[in-house]
Write a protein that holds these residues in place. Structure first.
Motif, PDB file in Angstrom:
ATOM      1  N   TYR A   1       2.098  -4.302  -8.243  1.00 40.72           N
ATOM      2  CA  TYR A   1       1.260  -5.253  -8.080  1.00 40.72           C
ATOM      3  C   TYR A   1       1.070  -6.462  -8.918  1.00 40.72           C
ATOM      4  O   TYR A   1       0.768  -7.602  -8.792  1.00 40.72           O
ATOM      5  CB  TYR A   1      -0.244  -4.978  -7.298  1.00 40.72           C
ATOM      6  CG  TYR A   1      -1.193  -4.616  -8.361  1.00 40.72           C
ATOM      7  CD1 TYR A   1      -2.176  -5.636  -8.698  1.00 40.72           C
ATOM      8  CD2 TYR A   1      -1.138  -3.295  -9.075  1.00 40.72           C
ATOM      9  CE1 TYR A   1      -2.969  -5.568  -9.954  1.00 40.72           C
ATOM     10  CE2 TYR A   1      -1.954  -3.183 -10.122  1.00 40.72           C
ATOM     11  CZ  TYR A   1      -3.004  -3.897 -10.736  1.00 40.72           C
ATOM     12  OH  TYR A   1      -4.044  -4.068 -11.607  1.00 40.72           O
TER      13      TYR A   1
ATOM     14  N   ASN B   1       0.817  -1.110   0.081  1.00 38.90           N
ATOM     15  CA  ASN B   1       0.059  -0.024  -0.126  1.00 38.90           C
ATOM     16  C   ASN B   1       0.575   1.245  -0.274  1.00 38.90           C
ATOM     17  O   ASN B   1       0.333   2.458  -0.309  1.00 38.90           O
ATOM     18  CB  ASN B   1      -0.982   0.054   1.044  1.00 38.90           C
ATOM     19  CG  ASN B   1      -2.181  -0.818   0.967  1.00 38.90           C
ATOM     20  OD1 ASN B   1      -2.830  -0.954   0.153  1.00 38.90           O
ATOM     21  ND2 ASN B   1      -2.139  -1.787   2.231  1.00 38.90           N
ATOM     22  N   LEU B   2       2.188   1.138   0.509  1.00 34.71           N
ATOM     23  CA  LEU B   2       2.967   2.276   0.560  1.00 34.71           C
ATOM     24  C   LEU B   2       3.588   2.474  -0.580  1.00 34.71           C
ATOM     25  O   LEU B   2       4.101   3.499  -1.269  1.00 34.71           O
ATOM     26  CB  LEU B   2       3.779   2.290   1.538  1.00 34.71           C
ATOM     27  CG  LEU B   2       4.690   3.366   2.185  1.00 34.71           C
ATOM     28  CD1 LEU B   2       3.713   4.440   2.641  1.00 34.71           C
ATOM     29  CD2 LEU B   2       5.776   2.765   3.440  1.00 34.71           C
TER      30      LEU B   2
ATOM     31  N   LEU C   1       9.694   6.268   4.722  1.00 31.67           N
ATOM     32  CA  LEU C   1       8.686   5.847   5.767  1.00 31.67           C
ATOM     33  C   LEU C   1       9.045   4.253   5.773  1.00 31.67           C
ATOM     34  O   LEU C   1       9.044   3.841   6.827  1.00 31.67           O
ATOM     35  CB  LEU C   1       7.339   6.095   5.436  1.00 31.67           C
ATOM     36  CG  LEU C   1       6.938   7.637   5.116  1.00 31.67           C
ATOM     37  CD1 LEU C   1       5.336   7.399   4.831  1.00 31.67           C
ATOM     38  CD2 LEU C   1       7.020   8.087   6.652  1.00 31.67           C
TER      39      LEU C   1
ATOM     40  N   ASP D   1       1.877  -3.781   5.596  1.00 31.26           N
ATOM     41  CA  ASP D   1       2.134  -2.512   5.828  1.00 31.26           C
ATOM     42  C   ASP D   1       3.439  -2.200   6.683  1.00 31.26           C
ATOM     43  O   ASP D   1       3.928  -1.298   6.310  1.00 31.26           O
ATOM     44  CB  ASP D   1       0.972  -1.887   6.296  1.00 31.26           C
ATOM     45  CG  ASP D   1      -0.039  -1.650   5.107  1.00 31.26           C
ATOM     46  OD1 ASP D   1      -0.006  -1.827   4.009  1.00 31.26           O
ATOM     47  OD2 ASP D   1      -1.244  -1.717   5.791  1.00 31.26           O
TER      48      ASP D   1
ATOM     49  N   THR E   1       7.433   6.941  -4.015  1.00 33.93           N
ATOM     50  CA  THR E   1       7.778   8.212  -4.050  1.00 33.93           C
ATOM     51  C   THR E   1       8.943   8.350  -3.440  1.00 33.93           C
ATOM     52  O   THR E   1       9.080   7.512  -2.122  1.00 33.93           O
ATOM     53  CB  THR E   1       6.658   9.375  -3.506  1.00 33.93           C
ATOM     54  OG1 THR E   1       6.343   9.157  -2.172  1.00 33.93           O
ATOM     55  CG2 THR E   1       5.124   8.984  -4.537  1.00 33.93           C
ATOM     56  N   GLU E   2       9.742   9.491  -3.233  1.00 30.46           N
ATOM     57  CA  GLU E   2      10.852   9.486  -2.427  1.00 30.46           C
ATOM     58  C   GLU E   2      10.356   9.833  -0.854  1.00 30.46           C
ATOM     59  O   GLU E   2      11.162   9.148   0.133  1.00 30.46           O
ATOM     60  CB  GLU E   2      11.777  10.865  -2.569  1.00 30.46           C
ATOM     61  CG  GLU E   2      12.355  10.818  -4.130  1.00 30.46           C
ATOM     62  CD  GLU E   2      11.441  10.872  -5.080  1.00 30.46           C
ATOM     63  OE1 GLU E   2      10.523  11.557  -5.407  1.00 30.46           O
ATOM     64  OE2 GLU E   2      11.437  10.004  -6.201  1.00 30.46           O
ATOM     65  N   ARG E   3       9.417  10.325  -0.462  1.00 35.69           N
ATOM     66  CA  ARG E   3       8.866  10.678   0.846  1.00 35.69           C
ATOM     67  C   ARG E   3       8.420   9.263   1.488  1.00 35.69           C
ATOM     68  O   ARG E   3       8.654   8.793   2.453  1.00 35.69           O
ATOM     69  CB  ARG E   3       7.652  11.311   0.915  1.00 35.69           C
ATOM     70  CG  ARG E   3       8.026  12.875   0.550  1.00 35.69           C
ATOM     71  CD  ARG E   3       7.153  14.194   1.020  1.00 35.69           C
ATOM     72  NE  ARG E   3       6.259  14.675   0.197  1.00 35.69           N
ATOM     73  CZ  ARG E   3       6.636  15.464  -0.697  1.00 35.69           C
ATOM     74  NH1 ARG E   3       7.711  15.940  -0.619  1.00 35.69           N
ATOM     75  NH2 ARG E   3       5.787  16.277  -1.635  1.00 35.69           N
ATOM     76  N   LYS E   4       7.813   8.421   0.479  1.00 34.12           N
ATOM     77  CA  LYS E   4       7.251   6.925   1.076  1.00 34.12           C
ATOM     78  C   LYS E   4       8.275   6.038   1.334  1.00 34.12           C
ATOM     79  O   LYS E   4       8.371   5.020   2.099  1.00 34.12           O
ATOM     80  CB  LYS E   4       6.154   6.464  -0.040  1.00 34.12           C
ATOM     81  CG  LYS E   4       4.925   7.431   0.305  1.00 34.12           C
ATOM     82  CD  LYS E   4       3.687   7.065  -0.727  1.00 34.12           C
ATOM     83  CE  LYS E   4       2.504   7.827  -0.392  1.00 34.12           C
ATOM     84  NZ  LYS E   4       1.189   7.614  -1.466  1.00 34.12           N
TER      85      LYS E   4
ATOM     86  N   ASN F   1       3.953   1.509  -4.309  1.00 31.60           N
ATOM     87  CA  ASN F   1       2.921   0.621  -5.757  1.00 31.60           C
ATOM     88  C   ASN F   1       2.897   1.800  -6.663  1.00 31.60           C
ATOM     89  O   ASN F   1       1.959   1.770  -7.281  1.00 31.60           O
ATOM     90  CB  ASN F   1       1.806   0.185  -4.863  1.00 31.60           C
ATOM     91  CG  ASN F   1       0.912   1.753  -4.418  1.00 31.60           C
ATOM     92  OD1 ASN F   1       1.272   2.529  -4.472  1.00 31.60           O
ATOM     93  ND2 ASN F   1      -0.557   1.143  -4.005  1.00 31.60           N
ATOM     94  N   LEU F   2       3.663   2.417  -6.798  1.00 23.80           N
ATOM     95  CA  LEU F   2       3.739   3.799  -7.684  1.00 23.80           C
ATOM     96  C   LEU F   2       3.523   3.384  -9.168  1.00 23.80           C
ATOM     97  O   LEU F   2       2.894   4.032  -9.822  1.00 23.80           O
ATOM     98  CB  LEU F   2       5.016   4.551  -7.451  1.00 23.80           C
ATOM     99  CG  LEU F   2       5.044   6.217  -7.994  1.00 23.80           C
ATOM    100  CD1 LEU F   2       3.607   6.745  -7.437  1.00 23.80           C
ATOM    101  CD2 LEU F   2       6.132   6.769  -7.394  1.00 23.80           C
ATOM    102  N   TYR F   3       4.010   2.266  -9.564  1.00 18.67           N
ATOM    103  CA  TYR F   3       3.927   1.963 -11.139  1.00 18.67           C
ATOM    104  C   TYR F   3       3.395   0.544 -11.336  1.00 18.67           C
ATOM    105  O   TYR F   3       3.893   0.025 -12.229  1.00 18.67           O
ATOM    106  CB  TYR F   3       5.437   2.080 -11.621  1.00 18.67           C
ATOM    107  CG  TYR F   3       6.108   3.481 -11.309  1.00 18.67           C
ATOM    108  CD1 TYR F   3       5.578   4.607 -12.099  1.00 18.67           C
ATOM    109  CD2 TYR F   3       6.990   3.677 -10.432  1.00 18.67           C
ATOM    110  CE1 TYR F   3       6.322   5.813 -11.782  1.00 18.67           C
ATOM    111  CE2 TYR F   3       7.900   4.737 -10.229  1.00 18.67           C
ATOM    112  CZ  TYR F   3       7.342   6.003 -10.810  1.00 18.67           C
ATOM    113  OH  TYR F   3       7.692   7.289 -10.395  1.00 18.67           O
ATOM    114  N   GLY F   4       2.229   0.418 -10.760  1.00 22.94           N
ATOM    115  CA  GLY F   4       1.681  -0.767 -11.151  1.00 22.94           C
ATOM    116  C   GLY F   4       2.175  -2.185 -10.790  1.00 22.94           C
ATOM    117  O   GLY F   4       2.341  -3.276 -11.265  1.00 22.94           O
TER     118      GLY F   4
END
Lengths: 450, 257
Positions: free
Chosen positions: B18, B10-11, B66, B41, B60-63, B13-16
């Protein structure tokens, strides 16, 4: 003198360009070369209104312009494709006096979300509307947070921000009037104006798209809640931990009457919809909010926008053999746009076939990147209304593979890399046809229609 | 039975991403191998050593930061998994977490897991994107993909700041192979063709999104590897025909070639 010279050159080139029917950003580009600070020297009108975001910029600009013109306002605005600084410079310089005063009361700008930070170094909008931020052309844009950072750099103190309260990322742009003063980053203050859509009959209880970029709160990273969702992650978000949530709205769609294709804003202003889809309601609402901020009477705005058909032709009707159909211009590399189009076809209430074309992923650059197909909820077509599904173009196998992982019966899926061949097979039926494709590919279909 | 962990689904998963798990699951099932895919998670919610395959996608860089903070609490387990030969695939910027440090665009240093001797520097001026074709030791064909990043990866202790503190023992650069060698597109340092990392059964690559979907032979390679490492007795790979996967690959290769 330099100002006058640069303006003269721009106007002259613009006139020549008109004769040659050439692009609209070259005159500005040359004027900026002659005098890079030219836009700083221009006397701007009372209102400088900018619109940016991932989706709906052009439509929102066109609707706003239409309502302002209907109210007799004197405005200039840029057309599609000239939303970077060169295009903006062309618009401004070719519409000002030789002494650098813009000959209009309102300057209305569609502004590219990545390049606004450059444009607004030279002048500051009085009103800045940010429609939404979503996964859009990631091969160029990186991701929505990357675009967020670019837009953030373009926001100046004093500008009134007109923000989509239903978008969890856009809402973070709000001027923070409570923020303590910081010497390195002067306090960015200004008015925030919010627009949003209340819960409707068709609201979902949770995010149903293939991905949820706000599964976690963008402020504190706790698991986010949604009270209702209109589409994608647009809706009433709220974080149970830090309290970040949909802001109270100043301009509100209070009712959506889908069968009648009519919306009500602020409980009293009724507007007939000429275009289907919740995304178009957001565009309309943003235009309504902007006009309100510019002092238009809300009833005047509502009358102007009611039943207004866009001239930018995103929805086109066509005939093909014995069929009638609708082409829904969508954006490749933009799953939100695709999902909206798929919903329109699935919820049309009539038996129909669907044709999807992915041939050139972009008209502006080359890429073979197809991961965005996995972000689209093609399962929306798993609906009794939907008959045969034709997948055409270079990337038909990528599409067909994506459809293998939906619940749709594989016997309904037909893939043709040759668009003309696939379209030829479609001619024999008389059933309604929805065509979903991008600007880059739509003409390849339209030349084959009657 | 193969247990797969898709961590941070969930964190990151930017470019498909899954889709990699969806196809892997299908292909393993087609080989009559039972498979269970668990998503989590937080690494604290699972026992990493319970899995035969661990997958992490791009964020993303921020995620990514995390996820890194979360994964720090399981640093020793990750090291154990790597050294004991757990099959792992990290795509996009997720494998950057395994280095010594990630310096973000504001100059803030985020301590990495220090599994490998490399350092990552991000910038916010230019997005580095592009289609990729590459040679990859695991498959007898050209690898295709896409890179979407803002970072530079430099290997070796020399890359660290002169005043960098001595850190936990990381696997030295000399022991790390590259995942692939790019023919078109960007490598780790955006200059040389070496892309990604490979060590024992761990693969890390900046190629984003559905890498296994786009590269049928890489998916075959992974399926065989997982099948052979599972408790399935006397596994024999049965070839299946996946025409859409093969055609999609052929088209992409032809377009990029």
């Amino acid at each position: 003198m330099r100002v006058i010279f640069a303006i003269m050159v721009c106007k002259a080139l613009k006139a020549v360009g008109k004769l040659l029917k050439r692009g609209s950003s070259l005159p500005g580009q040359i004027a900026l070369k002659l005098y890079p600070n030219i836009l700083k020297k221009i006397k701007m009108p009372q209102y400088v209104v900018a619109i940016t975001g991932s989706n709906g910029k052009t439509t929102t600009v066109e609707m706003t312009a239409h309502a302002l013109q209907a109210a007799g306002k004197n405005l200039i605005y840029n057309k599609e494709g000239s939303n970077q600084i060169e295009g903006v410079a062309t618009l401004i310089l070719s519409n000002c006096t030789f002494f650098g005063r813009v000959k209009a009361d309102i300057l209305l700008l569609e502004s590219d979300e990545r390049y606004a930070k450059h444009t607004f170094k030279y002048f500051t909008p009085t009103h800045y509307c940010i429609t939404n931020l979503c996964r859009d052309q990631l091969t160029r844009n990186g991701h929505p947070e990357w675009v967020f950072d670019d837009i953030k750099r373009s926001i100046r103190p004093g500008t009134t921000l007109v923000l989509n309260a239903d978008d969890p990322l856009v809402s973070l742009f709000a001027h923070n009037e409570d923020a303590p003063k910081n010497e390195e980053q002067p306090q960015k203050t200004g008015k925030n104006v919010w627009f949003g859509i209340n819960r409707t009959n068709t609201s979902q209880e949770e995010v149903t798209a293939m991905y949820n970029d706000f599964y976690f709160c963008p402020k504190c990273n706790a698991k986010m809640d949604f009270d209702y969702v209109h589409y994608s992650t647009m809706g009433a978000f709220s974080c149970p931990k830090c309290g970040y949530k949909k802001h109270a709205t100043d301009y509100t769609v209070t009712q959506v009457d889908e069968p009648a294709d009519e919306i009500t804003i602020d409980g009293q202003f009724k507007i007939k919809l000429a275009q289907k889809g919740m995304h178009n309601i957001y565009n309309l609402l943003a235009a309504f909010a902007l006009c309100g901020q510019l002092g238009l009477n809300p009833q005047t705005t509502a009358d102007a926008l009611s039943g207004y058909t866009l001239t930018n032709g995103r929805t086109l009707r066509f005939a093909l053999g014995g069929r009638k159909g609708v082409l829904l211009t969508s954006k490749h590399e933009n799953s939100v746009s695709y999902d909206q189009s798929l919903k329109i076809a699935a919820n049309s209430g009539e038996q129909c076939d669907v044709l999807i074309i992915v041939d050139a992923i972009s008209r502006k650059y080359f890429t073979g990147e197809t991961s965005w197909l996995w972000d689209i909820n093609f399962n929306l077509l798993n609906n009794p209304n939907i008959g045969e599904i034709y997948l055409c173009g270079t990337y038909c196998s990528d599409l067909a593979l994506r459809f293998e992982y939906t619940d749709i019966a594989q016997s309904k899926i037909h893939a043709y890399s040759n668009i003309a061949e696939g379209v030829g097979k479609l001619k024999s039926s008389s059933k309604k046809l929805f065509v979903i494709t991008c600007f880059s590919d739509k003409d390849k279909f339209l030349v084959l229609t009657d | 039975m193969i247990k797969i962990l898709h961590l941070y689904n969930n964190l990151l998963n930017l470019y498909g991403e899954y889709a990699n798990m969806v196809l892997l699951k299908k292909h393993l099932a087609d080989q009559n191998i039972k498979v269970e895919v668990i998503t989590a998670d937080s690494a604290a919610d699972v026992r990493l050593e319970d899995f035969q395959f661990i997958y992490i996608g791009a964020g993303t860089e921020r995620k990514q930061k995390l996820a890194l903070a979360d994964l720090q609490t399981r640093r020793d387990d990750i090291v154990h998994c790597i050294e004991s030969g757990t099959n792992m695939l990290l795509t996009g910027n997720s494998f950057e977490m395994l280095g010594r440090v990630i310096v973000d665009a504001d100059g803030v240093e985020h301590s990495g897991l220090c599994c490998f001797d490399f350092s990552v520097t991000e910038q916010s001026q230019k997005r580095l994107t592009g289609d990729v074709t590459a040679d990859c030791a695991m498959i007898p064909a050209t690898l295709v993909g896409f890179v979407n990043k803002c970072s530079t990866i430099i290997f070796g202790q020399d890359s660290a700041e002169p005043d960098a503190k001595p850190q936990a023992a990381a696997i030295p650069a000399s022991a790390i192979k590259s995942f692939c060698t790019v023919k078109r597109g960007l490598g780790n340092d955006n200059v040389a063709p070496d892309e990604g990392i490979r060590y024992k059964n761990l693969c890390g690559t900046h190629l984003t999104g559905p890498l296994l979907v786009k590269n049928p032979l890489l998916l075959d390679w992974l399926v065989k590897k997982l099948a052979e490492s599972s408790d399935t007795k006397g596994f024999v790979f049965t070839p299946h025909d996946y025409p859409n996967e093969n055609d999609a690959y052929a088209v992409t290769l032809q377009k990029l070639g």
